[in-house]
Design an enzyme around this catalytic site. Sequence first.
Site, mmCIF file in Angstrom:
data_model
loop_
_atom_site.group_PDB
_atom_site.id
_atom_site.type_symbol
_atom_site.label_atom_id
_atom_site.label_comp_id
_atom_site.label_asym_id
_atom_site.label_seq_id
_atom_site.Cartn_x
_atom_site.Cartn_y
_atom_site.Cartn_z
ATOM 1 N N LYS A 64 0.991 -1.136 -0.113
ATOM 2 C CA LYS A 64 -0.093 0.064 -0.162
ATOM 3 C C LYS A 64 0.798 1.216 0.080
ATOM 4 O O LYS A 64 0.654 1.972 -0.642
ATOM 5 C CB LYS A 64 -1.023 0.037 1.194
ATOM 6 C CG LYS A 64 -2.068 -0.983 0.972
ATOM 7 C CD LYS A 64 -2.746 -1.284 2.191
ATOM 8 C CE LYS A 64 -3.871 -2.249 1.912
ATOM 9 N NZ LYS A 64 -4.696 -2.868 3.128
ATOM 10 N N GLN A 81 -4.739 -1.488 9.509
ATOM 11 C CA GLN A 81 -4.741 -2.942 8.883
ATOM 12 C C GLN A 81 -5.468 -4.021 9.802
ATOM 13 O O GLN A 81 -4.943 -4.159 10.959
ATOM 14 C CB GLN A 81 -3.191 -3.319 8.694
ATOM 15 C CG GLN A 81 -2.936 -4.493 7.853
ATOM 16 C CD GLN A 81 -3.603 -4.363 6.648
ATOM 17 O OE1 GLN A 81 -3.560 -3.398 5.543
ATOM 18 N NE2 GLN A 81 -4.141 -5.558 6.177
ATOM 19 N N ASP A 109 -11.262 2.845 3.766
ATOM 20 C CA ASP A 109 -11.513 1.555 3.598
ATOM 21 C C ASP A 109 -13.306 1.585 3.532
ATOM 22 O O ASP A 109 -13.662 0.431 3.215
ATOM 23 C CB ASP A 109 -11.332 0.456 4.846
ATOM 24 C CG ASP A 109 -9.950 -0.027 4.646
ATOM 25 O OD1 ASP A 109 -9.660 -0.199 3.462
ATOM 26 O OD2 ASP A 109 -9.205 -0.464 5.785
#
Length: 289
Positions: free
Chosen positions: A54, A98, A121
């Site tokens: 990422k 995460q 997200d």
Amino acid sequence: MSATIIDGKAIAKQLREETAKQVATFTEQTGVTPHLVVVLVGEDAASQVYVRNKEKACLTAGMKSTIHRLSAETSQTELLELIDQLNRDQQTHGILVQLPLPGQIEEQAVLDAISPLKDVDAFHPENVGLLAQGRARFLPCTPAGCLQLIQHVCPETSGKHAVILGRSEIVGKPMGLLLIQRGVDATVTTCHSRTKNLAAITSQADILIAAIGKANFVTAEMVKPGAIVIDVGINRVDGKLVGDVDFQAVSEIASAITPVPGGVGPMTIANLLKNALTAARIQVSQQAE
Ligand code: NDP
């Protein structure tokens, strides 16, 4: 029949290049470089790789990326304090925690604490609600990637029967919301571990999306000839990555199929970058008010 292999890597590259151009224009016009902050708690090996990928993708797209690496012993209070600080930091546009998190931390409490305007997200209830109402602020990265892959081989999804295997908050559920939205207009069936006669349902699918996390679970007998098959699963078998679909056998029957790796995975990151840019746009326009 031998299926078209949907090249997620190439499609994601194109999407990333488009985002990079938009980032360059945005930065030129505003003087602001979009900044994604990733928080990693613990030493999970797969998570370390995802987080590094990422970061690399952000930098390639002309964005700034910061990784906060916290020890596996971090308490929920400590993590929430960091999130609060990042929520208030004007230089942080997107925040990603995460998953999975260590057992002492309640995942939902952490995801709920992220500012919905920085929630790249799209896991915050406010963003899930907006998506459910067909007015999404951020599209959930993996389902959005699946939809783009479907549309790449099937621009006309109206009236198609889409069957989703899996009802998780991250993939299965939001996938269904995207597929039934107006303009996409698929007819959606969502299956899960309690679904009866699974093969009878999957074999009716024009579009079959597997997101269950079980290696080679979907066999050729479960697939309708000519179906489009999207394999979200990532499973490690004898050190090799495989999907939820028996790729060899199903590619003889489907009209199009995604490989693992190189299918859905790269699309997830490409959509994350898109969301990070959207988040930066939102912050900048708010600060200007
Ligand atoms: P979860 O474990 O959260 O959810 C799995 C879902 O599959 C559940 O809804 C479960 O049902 C259902 N399920 C399990 N077994 C069966 C079965 N035998 N028949 C029907 N349904 C079943 O997983 P995620 O959604 O987070 O991830 C799914 C897979 O996708 C994983 O392999 C993950 O690694 C991968 N993934 C890949 C991404 C990418 O970028 N390529 C991103 C995110 C995930 P129930 O709810 O009843 O338990």
